[in-house]
Design an enzyme around this catalytic site. Structure first.
Site, PDB file in Angstrom:
ATOM      1  N   LYS A 168       6.275  36.624 -29.121  1.00 62.49           N
ATOM      2  CA  LYS A 168       5.512  35.838 -28.131  1.00 62.49           C
ATOM      3  C   LYS A 168       6.137  34.456 -27.954  1.00 62.49           C
ATOM      4  CE  LYS A 168       0.957  37.931 -28.754  1.00 62.49           C
ATOM      5  NZ  LYS A 168      -0.433  37.698 -29.166  1.00 62.49           N
ATOM      6  N   GLU A 181     -13.874  25.123 -24.047  1.00 65.89           N
ATOM      7  CA  GLU A 181     -13.105  25.536 -22.868  1.00 65.89           C
ATOM      8  C   GLU A 181     -13.980  26.438 -21.999  1.00 65.89           C
ATOM      9  OE1 GLU A 181      -9.968  24.720 -21.693  1.00 65.89           O
ATOM     10  OE2 GLU A 181     -10.850  25.873 -20.055  1.00 65.89           O
ATOM     11  N   THR A 200     -14.111  28.873 -29.583  1.00 66.06           N
ATOM     12  CA  THR A 200     -15.579  28.933 -29.506  1.00 66.06           C
ATOM     13  C   THR A 200     -16.139  29.119 -30.914  1.00 66.06           C
ATOM     14  OG1 THR A 200     -15.438  29.825 -27.285  1.00 66.06           O
ATOM     15  CG2 THR A 200     -17.490  30.232 -28.482  1.00 66.06           C
ATOM     16  N   CYS A 212     -15.748  37.282 -24.041  1.00 69.40           N
ATOM     17  CA  CYS A 212     -16.576  36.090 -24.212  1.00 69.40           C
ATOM     18  C   CYS A 212     -18.079  36.353 -24.193  1.00 69.40           C
ATOM     19  CB  CYS A 212     -16.208  35.073 -23.146  1.00 69.40           C
ATOM     20  SG  CYS A 212     -14.451  34.717 -23.178  1.00 69.40           S
ATOM     21  N   VAL A 228      -6.912  30.764 -23.783  1.00 69.62           N
ATOM     22  CA  VAL A 228      -7.310  29.362 -23.873  1.00 69.62           C
ATOM     23  C   VAL A 228      -6.124  28.500 -24.277  1.00 69.62           C
ATOM     24  CG1 VAL A 228      -8.778  27.730 -25.138  1.00 69.62           C
ATOM     25  CG2 VAL A 228      -9.725  29.903 -24.342  1.00 69.62           C
ATOM     26  N   GLY A 246     -24.259  44.945 -11.347  1.00 66.53           N
ATOM     27  CA  GLY A 246     -23.200  45.941 -11.524  1.00 66.53           C
ATOM     28  C   GLY A 246     -23.407  46.703 -12.818  1.00 66.53           C
ATOM     29  N   ARG A 258     -12.105  30.877 -16.835  1.00 64.54           N
ATOM     30  CA  ARG A 258     -12.333  32.311 -16.669  1.00 64.54           C
ATOM     31  C   ARG A 258     -11.000  33.038 -16.651  1.00 64.54           C
ATOM     32  NH1 ARG A 258     -14.736  31.455 -10.914  1.00 64.54           N
ATOM     33  NH2 ARG A 258     -13.120  29.878 -11.131  1.00 64.54           N
TER      34      ARG A 258
END
Ligand code: UGA
Length: 444
Positions: free
Chosen positions: A38, A160, A127, A269, A14, A262, A163
């Site tokens: 990073k 947000e 979230t 998420c 995100v 499936g 995907r």
């Protein structure tokens, strides 16, 4: 409004995808992380995870001086007008979300705002359950800054919806932007940032924006578990559930998306968010039978795939399985809550041995299990001399495997598909024994 500068705390999917999109839309953006390597890599144009097309765009934005990485929240927030909090909120053992990273980000923002005189907008994008922004983030920022929301700083919640695997497309072309605002002034700043994004924008109160995220993910998870429940009903009637869901999805009130049956949904998420809203509801005395069933169905599906395998090949003792796809879905190296893990564990319990292939996910998958899986360099190596094949995530290169390849490489050309990666008729016509969740699996 002057050209806004943006700080993004968090360099996950995100944080980085949003940061890249802000930069691409002309806003100078600094993304922060607690991991020095990073930040260093980002400044060389290298993202910390695999995501199609992300590397090229990140490189372009870094080279243009629009995007940079840092481990220094102070510096990033000082140099910006808006701070997006995009840190992880992983599940705790009781299903509720761990908010410690959100809390420490809020402390950092507050501490820095203390010495910053300009109006600054704090935005939560992680979230988080309803009330978190106003009851946790807001008081922390006020306490550490000594300033007042609505007067000295603004506050928004901006969920947000991107995907993984399509993060670049989704962050550059979202289908909607939800702006939860403390007051009009705060919301206007976000409306300005998103001014050139061509999509519907909705403004609402902060709590509603927080709940919209959970409701959206829960509804998508409901659609998948619904299709999965019908997959098991369809099999008993020898009906193809994909045909059934196609007929259902033609109704414009429903639409055909997220009705692919499936071996269950994985990722960071759906499982986490549905568990979190269920845990919160229990705490506040609200029953959630529908969402409980969504999670239960999701546990059934991987085991149903194992049943299908046993039904097709019999006793698994001593058998070698070519297991294709370890990530929770194609085009990502993420293995969080991947259905591969419960399926492979069960295969070993039944006495089988697994030769696995995945284009990207080995490093992450290996951290989740020490089972004696053989990790192969190519799908051909995985198929070679295995007794049969199981498909768990349908990467394009796995979908491109031809019936002749299965026949040439496997000891017996048997494919048991957890993702409907192939046209069943085509495989069967070309001599492959094909079984799939929700396919006509009854013996002739
Ligand atoms: C999901 C949502 O789709 C995003 O809108 C949201 O922003 C994101 O969660 C998030 O909350 O951050 P993501 O987890 O990246 O995105 O992946 P999805 O494409 O939604 O797939 C999730 C899982 O559902 C995968 O395991 C996938 O194989 C499975 N799935 C998906 C199905 O089994 N059937 C389907 O029809 C669709």
């Amino acid at each position: 409004m002057e050209k806004i500068r943006i700080a993004v705390i968090g360099m996950g999917y995100v944080g980085l995808a949003s940061g890249m999109a802000f930069a691409k839309h002309g806003f100078k953006t600094i993304c922060t992380t607690t991991t020095p390597s990073k930040a260093e890599n980002l400044n060389k144009g290298i993202p910390p995870f695999f995501e199609p097309e992300l590397e090229g765009l990140v490189k372009e934005m870094v080279e243009k001086g629009m995007l940079s990485g840092s481990i220094n929240n102070t510096e990033a927030i000082k140099k910006s007008d808006v701070t997006f909090i995009c840190v992880g909120t992983p599940s705790l053992p009781d299903g509720s979300a761990d908010l410690s990273a959100v809390e420490s980000s809020a402390k950092d923002v507050g501490t820095i705002l203390k010495d910053k005189n300009d109006y600054h907008v704090v935005v939560t994008k992680s979230t988080i359950v309803p009330g978190t922004t106003e009851n946790l983030v807001l008081p922390i920022v006020e306490k550490y800054s000594g300033k007042r929301v609505g007067k000295d700083f603004g506050l928004c919640m901006n969920p947000e919806f991107l995907r993984q695997g399509q993060a670049v497309h989704d962050s550059l072309n979202p289908d909607r932007i939800v702006i939860g605002q403390f007051d009009k002034r705060s919301g206007d700043v976000l409306q300005h940032i998103y001014g050139s994004y061509d999509c519907q924008k909705m403004r609402c109160e902060i709590k509603a924006a927080e709940l919209i995220k959970y409701a959206a993910n829960s509804l998508l998870a409901i659609k998948i578990s619904f299709a999965n429940e019908f997959s098991r009903i369809s099999e008993k009637f020898n009906i193809d559930v994909y045909e059934v869901m196609k007929g259902v999805g033609l109704d414009f009130r429903i639409n055909p998306m997220f009705l692919n049956a499936g071996c269950g949904f994985g990722g960071s998420c759906f499982p986490k968010d549905v568990k979190a809203i269920v845990a919160l509801s229990k705490k506040i005395g609200v029953e959630t039978p529908l969402l409980d069933a969504v999670l239960y169905t999701n546990e059934l599906q991987p085991m149903h795939l194992v049943d299908l395998i046993k039904h097709t090949v019999g006793n698994l003792k001593g058998k070698t399985v070519a297991f294709l796809g370890l990530s929770f879905k194609p085009d990502t190296d993420d293995t969080r809550e991947t259905r591969a893990l419960p399926i492979i564990k069960k295969l070993y319990q039944e006495g089988a041995h697994v030769k696995a292939y995945d284009p990207k996910a080995y490093n992450k998958f290996k951290l989740s299990t020490d089972l004696p899986i053989e990790y192969m360099d190519t799908w051909e190596d995985a198929l070679k001399n295995a007794d049969f094949s199981v498909i768990q995530s349908d990467w394009q290169e796995i979908r491109d495997i031809k019936p002749q390849d299965f026949k040439r490489l496997l000891r017996t050309p048997v494919v048991i598909d957890g993702r409907r990666s192939y046209d069943p008729e085509y495989l069967i016509k070309n001599g492959v024994t094909y079984r799939a969740i929700g396919w006509k699996n009854l013996d002739d």
